[in-house]
Design a protein around this motif. Structure first.
Motif, PDB file in Angstrom:
ATOM      1  N   ALA A  69       0.827  -1.203   0.000  1.00  9.84           N
ATOM      2  CA  ALA A  69       0.000   0.000   0.000  1.00  9.84           C
ATOM      3  C   ALA A  69       0.864   1.256   0.000  1.00  9.84           C
ATOM      4  CB  ALA A  69      -0.915   0.002   1.227  1.00  9.84           C
ATOM      5  N   VAL A  70       0.331   2.335  -0.559  1.00  8.39           N
ATOM      6  CA  VAL A  70       1.094   3.580  -0.637  1.00  8.39           C
ATOM      7  C   VAL A  70       1.334   4.171   0.741  1.00  8.39           C
ATOM      8  CG1 VAL A  70       0.314   4.122  -2.970  1.00  8.39           C
ATOM      9  CG2 VAL A  70      -1.031   4.910  -1.000  1.00  8.39           C
ATOM     10  N   VAL A 120       6.961   1.553   2.748  1.00  5.22           N
ATOM     11  CA  VAL A 120       6.910   2.351   1.522  1.00  5.22           C
ATOM     12  C   VAL A 120       7.128   3.822   1.858  1.00  5.22           C
ATOM     13  CG1 VAL A 120       5.439   3.108  -0.384  1.00  5.22           C
ATOM     14  CG2 VAL A 120       5.424   0.710   0.318  1.00  5.22           C
ATOM     15  N   GLU A 121       6.411   4.321   2.851  1.00  3.47           N
ATOM     16  CA  GLU A 121       6.583   5.717   3.249  1.00  3.47           C
ATOM     17  C   GLU A 121       8.022   6.002   3.666  1.00  3.47           C
ATOM     18  OE1 GLU A 121       3.716   6.564   6.282  1.00  3.47           O
ATOM     19  OE2 GLU A 121       2.189   7.182   4.825  1.00  3.47           O
ATOM     20  N   ALA A 122       8.618   5.070   4.408  1.00  2.74           N
ATOM     21  CA  ALA A 122       9.990   5.275   4.864  1.00  2.74           C
ATOM     22  C   ALA A 122      10.951   5.355   3.688  1.00  2.74           C
ATOM     23  CB  ALA A 122      10.397   4.154   5.811  1.00  2.74           C
ATOM     24  N   ALA A 123      10.782   4.486   2.695  1.00  2.00           N
ATOM     25  CA  ALA A 123      11.676   4.493   1.539  1.00  2.00           C
ATOM     26  C   ALA A 123      11.584   5.805   0.769  1.00  2.00           C
ATOM     27  CB  ALA A 123      11.358   3.304   0.624  1.00  2.00           C
ATOM     28  N   VAL A 124      10.363   6.297   0.571  1.00  2.00           N
ATOM     29  CA  VAL A 124      10.191   7.549  -0.175  1.00  2.00           C
ATOM     30  C   VAL A 124      10.724   8.724   0.635  1.00  2.00           C
ATOM     31  CG1 VAL A 124       8.538   9.078  -1.293  1.00  2.00           C
ATOM     32  CG2 VAL A 124       8.229   6.604  -1.437  1.00  2.00           C
ATOM     33  N   ASP A 125      10.461   8.738   1.925  1.00  2.00           N
ATOM     34  CA  ASP A 125      10.984   9.822   2.763  1.00  2.00           C
ATOM     35  C   ASP A 125      12.507   9.867   2.728  1.00  2.00           C
ATOM     36  OD1 ASP A 125       8.461  10.626   3.497  1.00  2.00           O
ATOM     37  OD2 ASP A 125       8.493   9.660   5.463  1.00  2.00           O
ATOM     38  N   ARG A 126      13.131   8.706   2.774  1.00  2.00           N
ATOM     39  CA  ARG A 126      14.600   8.684   2.783  1.00  2.00           C
ATOM     40  C   ARG A 126      15.164   9.038   1.416  1.00  2.00           C
ATOM     41  NH1 ARG A 126      14.988   3.392   6.805  1.00  2.00           N
ATOM     42  NH2 ARG A 126      14.492   4.588   8.680  1.00  2.00           N
ATOM     43  N   ALA A 127      14.480   8.624   0.351  1.00  2.00           N
ATOM     44  CA  ALA A 127      14.892   9.068  -0.982  1.00  2.00           C
ATOM     45  C   ALA A 127      14.798  10.588  -1.085  1.00  2.00           C
ATOM     46  CB  ALA A 127      14.012   8.401  -2.043  1.00  2.00           C
ATOM     47  N   HIS A 128      13.729  11.155  -0.545  1.00  4.55           N
ATOM     48  CA  HIS A 128      13.527  12.600  -0.560  1.00  4.55           C
ATOM     49  C   HIS A 128      14.650  13.303   0.200  1.00  4.55           C
ATOM     50  CE1 HIS A 128      10.269  15.991  -0.245  1.00  4.55           C
ATOM     51  NE2 HIS A 128      11.471  16.483  -0.458  1.00  4.55           N
ATOM     52  N   HIS A 129      14.970  12.786   1.363  1.00  7.06           N
ATOM     53  CA  HIS A 129      16.035  13.410   2.161  1.00  7.06           C
ATOM     54  C   HIS A 129      17.365  13.368   1.431  1.00  7.06           C
ATOM     55  CE1 HIS A 129      19.369  13.007   5.141  1.00  7.06           C
ATOM     56  NE2 HIS A 129      18.872  14.162   5.495  1.00  7.06           N
ATOM     57  N   LEU A 158      17.055  12.687 -11.067  1.00 12.00           N
ATOM     58  CA  LEU A 158      16.284  11.917 -10.099  1.00 12.00           C
ATOM     59  C   LEU A 158      15.019  12.634  -9.630  1.00 12.00           C
ATOM     60  CD1 LEU A 158      19.245  10.580  -7.926  1.00 12.00           C
ATOM     61  CD2 LEU A 158      17.891   9.297  -9.585  1.00 12.00           C
ATOM     62  N   GLY A 159      14.981  13.950  -9.783  1.00 14.53           N
ATOM     63  CA  GLY A 159      13.844  14.721  -9.291  1.00 14.53           C
ATOM     64  C   GLY A 159      12.498  14.289  -9.843  1.00 14.53           C
ATOM     65  N   PRO A 160      12.343  14.108 -11.175  1.00 12.03           N
ATOM     66  CA  PRO A 160      11.036  13.696 -11.692  1.00 12.03           C
ATOM     67  C   PRO A 160      10.566  12.348 -11.147  1.00 12.03           C
ATOM     68  CG  PRO A 160      12.394  14.592 -13.456  1.00 12.03           C
ATOM     69  CD  PRO A 160      13.285  14.472 -12.261  1.00 12.03           C
ATOM     70  N   ALA A 161      11.490  11.402 -10.974  1.00 11.80           N
ATOM     71  CA  ALA A 161      11.092  10.104 -10.415  1.00 11.80           C
ATOM     72  C   ALA A 161      10.604  10.266  -8.976  1.00 11.80           C
ATOM     73  CB  ALA A 161      12.273   9.133 -10.466  1.00 11.80           C
ATOM     74  N   LEU A 162      11.275  11.134  -8.208  1.00 18.17           N
ATOM     75  CA  LEU A 162      10.842  11.388  -6.840  1.00 18.17           C
ATOM     76  C   LEU A 162       9.489  12.080  -6.824  1.00 18.17           C
ATOM     77  CD1 LEU A 162      11.335  11.432  -3.789  1.00 18.17           C
ATOM     78  CD2 LEU A 162      12.612  13.570  -4.110  1.00 18.17           C
ATOM     79  N   ALA A 163       9.292  13.045  -7.719  1.00 18.77           N
ATOM     80  CA  ALA A 163       8.005  13.740  -7.783  1.00 18.77           C
ATOM     81  C   ALA A 163       6.877  12.780  -8.125  1.00 18.77           C
ATOM     82  CB  ALA A 163       8.076  14.870  -8.808  1.00 18.77           C
ATOM     83  N   VAL A 220       2.773   8.621  -3.027  1.00 18.65           N
ATOM     84  CA  VAL A 220       3.107   8.427  -1.611  1.00 18.65           C
ATOM     85  C   VAL A 220       3.382   9.796  -0.986  1.00 18.65           C
ATOM     86  CG1 VAL A 220       4.578   7.167   0.011  1.00 18.65           C
ATOM     87  CG2 VAL A 220       4.182   6.234  -2.277  1.00 18.65           C
ATOM     88  N   PRO A 221       2.344  10.530  -0.613  1.00 20.08           N
ATOM     89  CA  PRO A 221       2.558  11.874  -0.053  1.00 20.08           C
ATOM     90  C   PRO A 221       3.251  11.870   1.294  1.00 20.08           C
ATOM     91  CG  PRO A 221       0.246  11.237   0.110  1.00 20.08           C
ATOM     92  CD  PRO A 221       0.919  10.205  -0.730  1.00 20.08           C
ATOM     93  N   GLY A 222       3.165  10.750   2.045  1.00 22.13           N
ATOM     94  CA  GLY A 222       3.805  10.671   3.344  1.00 22.13           C
ATOM     95  C   GLY A 222       3.049  11.448   4.401  1.00 22.13           C
TER      96      GLY A 222
END
Length: 429
Positions: free
Chosen positions: A367-368, A373-382, A396-401, A407-409
């Protein structure tokens, strides 16, 4: 080697308060740091009724990154969020309607400690739970991870008598004020004996029956005078990572605390490598069958980051062959490699690795709003925010966006943060 102690006492301000958690801190603070830790010297971080879950997470990460034994003392109350129905540690601003955004998810504690060893990591907890959280803990237990020794209790809400007292934690603190810290299992039993009349037949004692047996960490009990340190002042960022400690923490922290890699020398998780020792004898996997994390940790601490990544990559490849790319085993090693890239100062590689982990988890049907999942996206963002070269940041920015759209977190404005930074990057020469 000095130990580290994190004292966390938190409960909502106002009508939602079930327990006067912060009331135990003066008693704990009167205990010598070395006794709190069970080591010759210790650094202590104290958090009283903190406001922001992200700030607590950052301090927890810094404590988990410290070498040597870690003891986390937590007094507070548990509540479930309305969306995922998962337990959270309520903070000062938490209400029933805002748990998801104002409380600390309990699984964050488990995740931050997951790479440490049970031999030097302990949780001592005194928790009260509202009706929903109480049912959850009774039915499912409280998952603190396989690599952490846990001692304490969970108590139901006190009813209409007003906020309860953290009696178990006060008993622990009173016992430690003698200047002697026995083994944690013995300390736990002594504290339970002191509150038996008020808690018998009512509280859930941790560890719960059927759960993993607690380890007996910190064999070298000490009563030496405490060590002293100071607070390193760094700049807080919106998406703080494990290498930052925001200013303002009431603590005694070793100056190098935030930069030290976490204790990767953890015993393999139950059901992972320890049940398949023969598989670790595969060609080119030059580690012992019981603790591949120890070899990786030694390489990181010795500054041999390339060696550490090669070893983790071989273990990841082995896990992919045996269990598949979306297996817990393969994803575990992919996450270890993402952390190793961060320790090596390679934000590009770390961001790319976390993006890949998030993509695999989503493709596997997670699930999103799943914690991993949230942790992975947050750490990628950081990590993306720490990239200094324009070209890879643009790449990498467009993939993160795109991931942030799905996954808004938990932090409001995360997607907008990426979009604003992308606009700046596009305008850069």
């Amino acid at each position: 080697m000095p130990g580290t102690v994190l004292l966390l006492a938190a409960s909502p301000l106002g009508r939602g308060r079930l327990v006067d958690a912060a009331g135990v801190l003066p008693v704990l603070a009167a205990v010598a740091p070395a006794v709190l830790s069970g080591t010759d010297t210790a650094n202590v971080v104290e958090l009283a009724d903190p406001l922001e879950p992200q700030a607590v997470l950052t301090r927890l990460r810094a404590a988990a990154a410290a070498p040597g034994p870690l003891t986390v003392y937590i007094a507070g109350q548990l509540q479930l969020d309305r969306r995922q129905r998962l337990p959270h540690l309520a903070l000062a601003r938490t209400s029933a309607a805002t748990v998801r955004y104002t409380a600390l998810p309990w699984h964050w504690i488990r995740e931050e400690l997951r790479l440490r060893s049970a031999a030097d990591t302990a949780l001592v907890v005194d928790l009260h739970a509202d009706a929903e959280a109480w049912r959850y803990v009774v039915e499912r237990g409280l998952d603190c991870g396989r690599n952490t020794a846990v001692f304490g209790r969970v108590a139901p809400a006190p009813g209409r008598r007003g906020p309860a007292e953290p009696l178990y934690m006060k008993a622990v603190a009173t016992l430690l004020r003698s200047g002697h810290r026995p083994a944690l299992a013995a300390l736990h039993e002594q504290a339970l004996a002191r509150i038996a009349e008020s808690s018998a037949g009512r509280d859930l004692i941790l560890p719960l029956p059927g759960g993993p047996a607690p380890s007996l960490p910190f064999p070298h009990q000490a009563t030496a005078p405490p060590g002293n340190g100071h607070v390193p002042h760094t700049t807080s960022q919106e998406f703080a990572g494990p290498d930052r400690i925001p200013p303002g923490v009431a603590a005694q922290v070793s100056p190098g605390l935030a930069q030290t890699p976490p204790g990767i020398a953890a015993t393999p998780r139950a059901g992972e490598w320890s049940r398949r020792p023969g598989e670790l004898a595969a060609p080119h996997v030059a580690v012992g069958p019981q603790d591949p994390h120890a070899a990786i940790s030694a390489a990181v601490r010795g500054g041999r980051h390339g060696e550490a990544d090669v070893l983790a990559a071989r273990l990841e490849q082995l896990a992919v062959r045996v269990h598949g790319p979306a297996s817990d085993e393969a994803l575990h090693w992919a996450e270890v490699r993402a952390d190793l890239a961060m320790f090596a100062g390679d934000a590009v590689r770390s961001c790319r690795a976390w993006l890949a982990v998030a993509g695999v988890r989503l493709a596997a049907g997670q699930a999103v709003d799943a914690p991993a999942v949230e942790a992975a996206v947050d750490r990628a963002h950081h990590q993306w925010g720490r990239i200094t070269d324009v070209a890879p940041a643009r790449e990498l920015g467009p993939a993160l966006a795109e991931l942030r759209l799905r996954v808004p977190g938990r932090r409001q404005g995360a997607l907008e943060n990426v979009q604003r930074q992308l606009c700046r990057l596009q305008a850069a020469p």
